[in-house]
Design a protein around this motif. Structure first.
Motif, short mmCIF file in Angstrom:
data_model
loop_
_atom_site.label_atom_id
_atom_site.label_comp_id
_atom_site.label_asym_id
_atom_site.label_seq_id
_atom_site.Cartn_x
_atom_site.Cartn_y
_atom_site.Cartn_z
N ASN A 1 48.81 50.56 41.11
CA ASN A 1 47.56 50.39 41.82
C ASN A 1 46.68 51.67 41.70
O ASN A 1 47.45 52.57 42.17
CB ASN A 1 47.82 49.42 43.31
N ARG B 1 40.60 55.48 46.60
CA ARG B 1 40.53 54.23 47.16
C ARG B 1 41.30 54.02 48.57
O ARG B 1 42.27 54.23 48.83
CB ARG B 1 41.51 53.30 46.15
N GLY C 1 44.72 57.64 49.75
CA GLY C 1 44.40 56.75 48.65
C GLY C 1 45.75 56.19 48.28
O GLY C 1 45.98 54.94 48.01
N GLY D 1 35.49 49.70 49.02
CA GLY D 1 36.79 50.28 49.26
C GLY D 1 37.07 51.40 48.61
O GLY D 1 38.33 52.02 48.68
N TRP D 2 36.00 52.05 47.90
CA TRP D 2 36.08 53.30 47.17
C TRP D 2 35.11 54.43 47.54
O TRP D 2 34.05 53.96 48.04
CB TRP D 2 35.86 53.16 45.77
#
Length: 109
Positions: free
Chosen positions: A37, A50, A99, A77-78
């Motif tokens: 991810n 992220r 992150g 979300g970033w």
């Protein structure tokens, strides 16, 4: 789009001991994945992180941050952190930890 190779190297060094972190070239930049991810990366001279939708507003209130928007459509979300704001290793590490923590909350890919 070129990216700051020095910043990418600092991230590599920070995460070198973690076998669950991998690196991938995407869209002319470099991203780092935790268990598959995306957790963060480098865009231009800046760090992209992220943090997840729930933490985005608080992250955007911090110095040197802005919404991550590469295509005219903001990425939920970033956040992007100005390269100058992560000049200190402690600050970079704190962002990278955020992150990775969000990526760790997702099912592995």
């Amino acid at each position: 789009m070129a990216y700051d190779a020095g910043l990418a190297q600092r991230i590599r060094e920070r995460w070198a001991a973690d076998p669950e972190v991998s690196e991938k070239q995407m869209f002319g930049t470099v991203v780092f994945l935790y268990r598959g991810n995306m957790a963060g990366g480098v865009t231009g001279d800046d760090l992209m992180v992220r943090v997840g939708p729930a933490a985005a507003e608080a992250a955007l209130a911090r110095p040197g941050t802005r919404v991550f928007d590469m295509t005219g459509r903001p990425m939920r979300g970033w956040v992007v952190v100005d390269g100058a704001a992560v000049a200190e290793d402690d600050t970079l590490s704190a962002w990278l930890d955020e992150g990775r923590a969000f990526a760790a909350s997702l099912p592995p890919k």
